[in-house]
Each structure stands twice: as structure tokens, then as C-alpha cells.
Design an enzyme around this catalytic site. Structure first.
Site, PDB file in Angstrom:
ATOM      1  N   CYS A 401      42.450  32.915  41.779  1.00 61.98           N
ATOM      2  CA  CYS A 401      41.691  33.841  42.759  1.00 61.98           C
ATOM      3  C   CYS A 401      40.153  33.255  43.296  1.00 61.98           C
ATOM      4  O   CYS A 401      39.477  33.563  44.532  1.00 61.98           O
ATOM      5  CB  CYS A 401      41.469  34.896  41.894  1.00 61.98           C
ATOM      6  SG  CYS A 401      42.805  35.953  41.625  1.00 61.98           S
ATOM      7  N   GLU A 403      37.166  32.572  41.926  1.00 62.19           N
ATOM      8  CA  GLU A 403      35.511  33.142  41.740  1.00 62.19           C
ATOM      9  C   GLU A 403      35.128  32.003  40.789  1.00 62.19           C
ATOM     10  O   GLU A 403      33.164  32.609  40.563  1.00 62.19           O
ATOM     11  CB  GLU A 403      35.651  34.226  41.395  1.00 62.19           C
ATOM     12  CG  GLU A 403      36.209  34.599  39.701  1.00 62.19           C
ATOM     13  CD  GLU A 403      37.499  34.721  40.361  1.00 62.19           C
ATOM     14  OE1 GLU A 403      38.135  35.364  39.200  1.00 62.19           O
ATOM     15  OE2 GLU A 403      38.395  34.104  41.265  1.00 62.19           O
TER      16      GLU A 403
END
Length: 694
Positions: A401, A403
Site C-alpha cells: 500500500c 506507506e
């Protein structure tokens, strides 16, 4: 009879420390595990956490487990399990290293930490809610607590084996796919030898063991038959699946139902075909890229088909690699139709020349949102923007994702502060401290993988995230948000160092992030991560298998509207009304304002990365290139998605008016979860991102 070959490949020492069933992850005796005192437990059980209907559904379906007494965990029970679990990890570390443990001090701290978690002012990741304090954690180590990981492809065999094991543990995996091509002129160029001959004298039988380790080791085995300098180089492997349990039988440990050996058999056939194709290829960049991508994506499909976990993957490649850019273009590679959907692909920028080639990807982004964009120069050079990163290394990737930037074989260790749930500034600072404590303590428990432990113990990287940001900005404004970010970061940095000094370990090389928070934000009904709310009031449709009779009974008795799923005959679709506290929704945020939020968070709070999907309207599509060029040097990563205006039947989200919301909610009764039993949760979450959640 199990062949010698099968025994040989069970848990190779080069991969894991030793058989993880006999590792003493926790040295404490069970009697010495940390237990909250009676007064604290009484306080917890007498405290009510207000969850709306969607939050209740997500909690009981996903994170609540059946206890040894056959009862279903309440939120209060999970708070106790999580707090006692994380405190036991820290107590165990102090015990193992002969450090002083002040029971009275930690009981007081644990009580305050539990109070904050009860009200969802901070929260572990979904993985932590599901696994922290369970027998699986105590017996198998900390891998079940981490969200994601990353790996390069310099040694494709080791990467594939590590990734398969991680995916089967519910860990999403990011891959730096360019490594494989970049190694072509080094010793790895010839590590794949000629095709093994399928003759009777050249065959070796391999009995696949009925376990996660058995599936993983069978992947290593087929690669070894194609590699130079292995004892089985050039041998033709024949798999025996007789030990793999039949379809429909329960899977112990992580839960779920077995699909039988078929997904693994298909994976073996796919890998063999990819290896054969690579051997006979001209060894162009296209050949290298396709070979690595096909191997990686086929793993994810097998894990999904194997009914073990959902799979989350990201492939990170170079913008000048046209093959990489077309990995999901079925007009170019129609043969990838059954595997290409498995990963979210992103291009990396390492220099100014890469950014000048934005024109290559803008049309693709305008069409479907891919690829994502990773500014690897900023990732390596900076912590928070403007702060030099002295731990810069060449081997670096991101989790699926986006991050967390990760070194190869490193895992993603997250927690979350719900900034808009904190009624005072002090509550927010305390929540930052508790979230920091959680992540910093998870790092003290080993996994079963030696390579992973080595990099975790060196970096001690954590990712304290922030959610409810747009809700907070709505009510407090940008300036106060910046002040909270700066002071929160300072508190996290100070407390992480204090904990590290006390435990005799180095402080974490990075501390903060913003994760997507797709599922955990539903528990507390806050805006997810840095994203705006989709709508002010909406219907959230959830799909439930008709086999989940206990869950269906609770929902039906609460008079929640439902209908048959038009896409799956064995599924019901329930429509849960949701109302947010937001003054604005997604359509009210321009592409420029969303990018400004990302830039501010990267400057004042986040020293890892930010997972964000910036949405843009049809009218804003023409601004996309200009907007990216204005902000790409101020951020580390971003992805985009067009705001779709066409709708299909039974979508997961549907906007409704406040009048429609009130009408629906008036017809629904409080859900009686006391009748819901028999679930151990569904651990299908990775980074809690839009592509990884319900």
C-alpha cells in the site's frame, strides 16, 4: 513412505532459524505472562465503547475470536487480550535480557493504555487486533502481527520462497522487480541452467507436506532443479500431493477451509512453464521482466485459490521499462489475464530524467489509476521532508500500500492514532505514546525467519499512523493539524528512544506513517487515513456467505435490509446505513487540496511514507500532469484514481440523503451480538488499504 527428497526440503536451515514449532519465542512460563489486575479488568468490563452498526459488524466478523470456553470475544475482551499480549512481549524481553521489570509501573501504564484503546483513541492494525495475545503469536512468533513486507529479486528463488511463506501468513509483499534485470551481467545471469530431462532415471519424487511449510518448501524444490550449483540441479521433480488435505476440511492455526492441492498443483505447473520459457528466451529486458512478474503474481493467485489468505502484492519498476508498464495491458500480454490483477504496480523515480518521462504514465493513470508513483530519491534522502536520512541504503522497496519503505526481507509494523477521537490535546499525545509503545514492543518478538529478524533488529522500524485527518481538519483547521503533527512526532520520537534505551536496543530508524486504514477506521467511524469521507451519509453494502448462519441470524434479527447477491448465488448482500461527522465529502476536495494534505503530512509528521489515493474528477483530468509535477518533489509516493460517475448494481458504497439515512436507521433494531458464536475472525487484511479490505 516419505521420500528422502521430501524430508530434505522440510524447513531448510538457510530459510528459517529452525522448525518454528520448537522455537521458544516466549521464554516466560505461562504463569508469568503479564495479566491485568482485577481492578483494571473490572474497569474495562464496566466501560462501554460506542460502535455504530458497521463498526460492530466489522469487529465481530473480522477481529472477534471464540474463546477456549466457547464464548465470543466482546470488544472489551479483545482490549484485554491485546494489552496483555503486548505487555507480555515486553516483559519477556526484560526477562530474557535480565532487565528490571517494575510490575507496579507497568500495571499503571497498561491500565491507561487500555482506557485509551477502549475508546479507540489509538488502535493496533487489524492484524494486531486479530492475533495479538493469541496462542499463534506465542507459539509461532511475531509474523502474524506484521502487515506487509518487501523483497528484491536479485536472488529470485529466495525472494519467491520468502514471499510465498509471507503471503500464506497473511503478509502482503512488495517486490523491487528491476533487480532481476539489473543483475544480468553479474553471477546471477547464469543461475538458471538448462531444462531438466523428463526421463525415468532423472526423476525425483517429492511428497508435499500438509502444512504452510510444506507448500513453501515445494516452491524452493522446483527452483533448485533449474539452478546451477545445487545437489538437484538438472533433476526432474515429480510432486506427490497425497498428503495434502482434501478440499472442504478445516485449516488449523490461521483458520479457513482447505481447497485441496489443486491450487498448488497449478502453481507448480505455472512455475515450470515460466522456467522453461526463460531458459529458451533471448534474455532481453522483456524476458527478465515477464519471468519475474509471472512468478510473483502466480504466487498470489495460488494463495487466494488455496483459500488460505487474500494476497496483496506490489511490483515496483522503472518508468523506462515498457514491459513493466504493460504488465496489465491484455492487448499486449493476453496470456497474463489470469494473474495480472494480483498486484498494484508502481513506477519509481530516481532522478530528474525519470520525472521528465511522466508523459508515459499519465494516460494510464487517467484511465484506471495505475501505475502509482514512488519518488525513490526522496525516500532514500529524507526522513520527514528536509531531514536527512542517514540510514539510506540501495536495497529498498515499499510495502503493497506504499506507506512504508522497507529494506529487503523487512516487515511493516503499524499502529494508529485516531486524531479526531481525542477530545483534548493531552489525549492525543497520550494516544501517540501508546501507539508508539505497541509498535516498539512488537519489534521485540522474533519471527521464524532469520533474514527478517536480522533486518528488524537492525532497523527497529515502526509506523505510527494517523487516521480521522479530514474529520479533524473539518472541525479544527489546517494550522491546528500542523501543530498536532509536529508535537505528536516529537512525542513519538522521544518515547521511542526512552523505550529503546530501557530495553538496550537502538532507537527506530523511522517512526511515523499514514496508512490507508480502510477497515480499522470503520471500527471508530472516522475518515480513513488522510483520505476524505466518500459521502456524508451512505449505504455500506457487505457480502456474507450463506454458510455464515450465526452472523446472518444477528443481521436479520436486527432488521438490516438484505438481498441475494446478483454476482454470487451463495451470498447475501446486507445494506448498512452509515452517517459521518464530516462537513465535506470526497467530491468537495480538489486534486490540489488533497495533494497539499499529503505534502504537509510528509513535512511535519511522516518520516516513512504516506499511503494515499488522490481522486480526481473528469474536469480535473487535464490538470493531472501539472499537479504531479508541482508536488512530486515534495512527497515520497502517491497513487491516483478517477472519480467514477457510472454505477453498477449492488456497489459497496452508495450515497443517500440524510432523510433516507434516518428512514433506514429508524427501521433497524440494535444488533444482539450475544447470539453470535463460533468465529475466529477472518484475517484477510494487510495494509488496511482500499484494495485490501472488505
Amino acid at each position: 513412505m516419505v521420500s528422502k527428497f521430501a524430508v530434505k526440503y522440510r524447513r531448510p536451515a538457510t530459510y528459517c532459524i529452525k522448525n518454528d514449532s520448537v522455537i521458544d519465542f516466549i521464554k516466560l512460563s505461562k504463569n508469568d505472562y503479564f495479566k491485568l489486575n482485577k481492578e483494571t479488568k473490572k474497569m474495562i468490563f464496566n466501560t462501554t465503547c460506542e460502535m455504530d452498526l458497521l463498526g460492530q459488524f466489522v469487529f465481530y466478523r473480522t477481529y472477534s475470536r471464540t474463546t477456549k470456553n466457547g464464548e465470543q470475544e466482546s470488544w472489551n475482551d479483545v482490549v484485554i487480550r491485546v494489552i496483555e499480549g503486548v505487555m507480555t512481549i515486553r516483559k519477556n524481553w526484560y526477562y530474557m535480557n535480565n532487565l528490571e521489570w517494575d510490575e507496579e509501573k507497568w500495571q499503571t501504564f497498561a491500565k491507561e493504555m487500555a482506557e485509551s484503546l477502549l475508546k479507540l483513541k489509538w488502535c493496533p492494525p487489524g492484524r494486531g487486533l486479530w492475533a495479538m495475545g493469541t496462542d499463534h503469536m506465542y507459539n509461532k512468533g511475531s509474523a502474524c502481527l506484521f502487515n506487509c513486507g518487501a523483497v528484491g529479486t536479485k536472488n529470485l528463488k529466495e525472494s519467491v520462497v520468502w514471499a510465498m511463506n509471507s503471503l500464506m501468513l497473511g503478509i502482503g509483499v512488495g517486490f523491487e522487480i528491476s533487480d532481476f534485470w539489473n543483475m544480468r551481467n553479474e553471477s546471477e545471469e547464469h543461475y538458471i541452467t538448462s531444462s531438466p530431462e523428463n526421463t525415468e532415471s532423472n526423476k525425483i519424487d517429492y511428497v508435499v507436506e500438509d502444512s504452510r511449510e510444506g507448500w513453501v518448501d515445494s516452491i524452493r524444490a522446483i527452483f533448485d532443479c533449474y539452478l546451477e550449483n545445487t545437489s538437484d540441479s538438472g533433476r526432474y521433480i515429480v510432486y506427490d500431493y497425497s498428503k495434502v488435505r482434501e478440499a472442504g476440511l478445516p485449516i488449523k492455526g490461521f483458520g479457513g477451509i482447505s481447497s485441496g492441492p489443486e491450487p498448488l498443483r497449478v502453481l507448480h505447473e505455472q512455475l515450470r512453464s515460466y522456467l522453461e520459457r526463460f531458459i529458451s528466451s533471448a534474455k532481453t529486458q522483456e524476458d527478465y521482466t515477464l519471468f519475474a512478474a509471472d512468478c510473483i503474481n502466480s504466487l498470489g493467485v495460488a494463495v487466494v485459490s488455496g483459500n488460505v489468505r487474500r494476497s496483496a502484492e506490489i511490483l515496483l519498476g522503472d518508468i523506462e521499462n515498457d514491459t513493466f508498464l504493460n504488465l496489465k495491458n491484455l492487448d499486449v500480454y493476453p496470456e497474463r489475464s489470469n494473474i495480472c490483477y494480483m498486484s498494484n504496480n508502481s513506477v519509481r523515480f530516481t532522478n530528474t530524467n525519470d520525472i521528465k518521462q511522466l508523459y508515459k504514465v499519465i494516460p494510464r493513470i487517467m484511465d484506471n489509476g495505475e501505475p502509482g508513483l514512488i519518488n525513490m530519491y526522496n525516500v532514500k534522502k529524507y526522513k520527514r521532508m528536509g531531514e536527512e536520512n542517514h540510514e539510506m541504503v540501495e536495497s529498498i522497496c515499499t510495502n503493497p500500500c506504499g506507506e512504508i519503505p522497507l529494506h529487503y526481507f523487512e516487515l511493516c509494523n503499524l499502529s494508529e492514532v485516531n486524531i479526531c477521537k481525542c477530545d483534548t490535546f493531552q489525549q492525543y499525545i497520550d494516544a501517540c505514546k501508546y501507539a508508539c509503545f505497541y509498535c516498539s514492543t512488537v519489534n521485540l518478538l522474533k519471527t521464524a525467519d532469520a533474514k527478517t529478524n536480522q533486518v528488524i533488529q537492525k532497523n527497529r522500524r515502526i509506523g505510527v499512523s494517523m487516521s480521522g485527518i479530514c474529520d479533524f481538519i473539518d472541525s479544527h483547521g489546517i494550522i491546528e493539524w500542523i501543530d498536532y503533527m509536529q508535537k505528536g512526532y516529537d512525542e513519538i520520537k522521544k518515547y521511542n528512544k526512552l523505550l529503546a534505551d530501557e530495553a538496550g536496543i537502538p532507537p527506530s530508524i523511522a517512526l511515523t506513517t499514514i496508512k490507508p486504514s480502510g477497515t480499522t477506521s470503520n471500527l471508530s467511524n472516522v475518515s480513513p487515513g488522510i483520505h476524505p469521507r466518500l459521502f456524508k451519509q451512505y449505504i455500506r453494502r457487505v457480502r456474507v456467505s450463506k454458510k455464515c448462519t450465526k452472523l446472518i441470524e444477528v443481521l436479520m434479527n436486527a432488521n438490516i435490509p438484505y438481498e441475494d447477491d446478483i454476482y454470487s448465488s451463495d451470498t447475501y448482500v446486507f445494506s448498512i446505513p452509515v452517517k459521518s461527522i464530516a462537513n465535506r465529502s470526497q467530491k468537495d476536495y480538489s486534486i490540489w487540496e488533497q495533494m497539499q494534505h499529503v505534502s504537509l503530512a510528509q513535512k511535519y509528521f511522516v518520516d516513512n511514507m504516506i499511503s494515499v489515493t488522490v481522486t480526481f474528477s473528469k474536469e480535473e483530468a487535464s490538470m493531472l500532469k501539472t499537479c504531479i509535477e508541482n508536488y512530486i518533489t515534495e512527497i515520497k509516493g502517491v497513487s491516483f484514481l478517477p472519480q467514477f460517475t457510472t454505477f453498477y448494481k449492488q456497489p459497496p458504497y452508495e450515497e443517500i440523503t440524510e432523510e433516507e439515512y434516518n428512514k433506514m436507521i429508524d427501521s433497524i433494531k440494535p444488533a444482539d451480538w450475544s447470539k453470535f458464536t463460533g468465529s475466529n475472525g477472518v484475517d484477510t487484511r494487510f495494509c488496511d488499504g482500499a484494495n485490501c479490505t472488505i
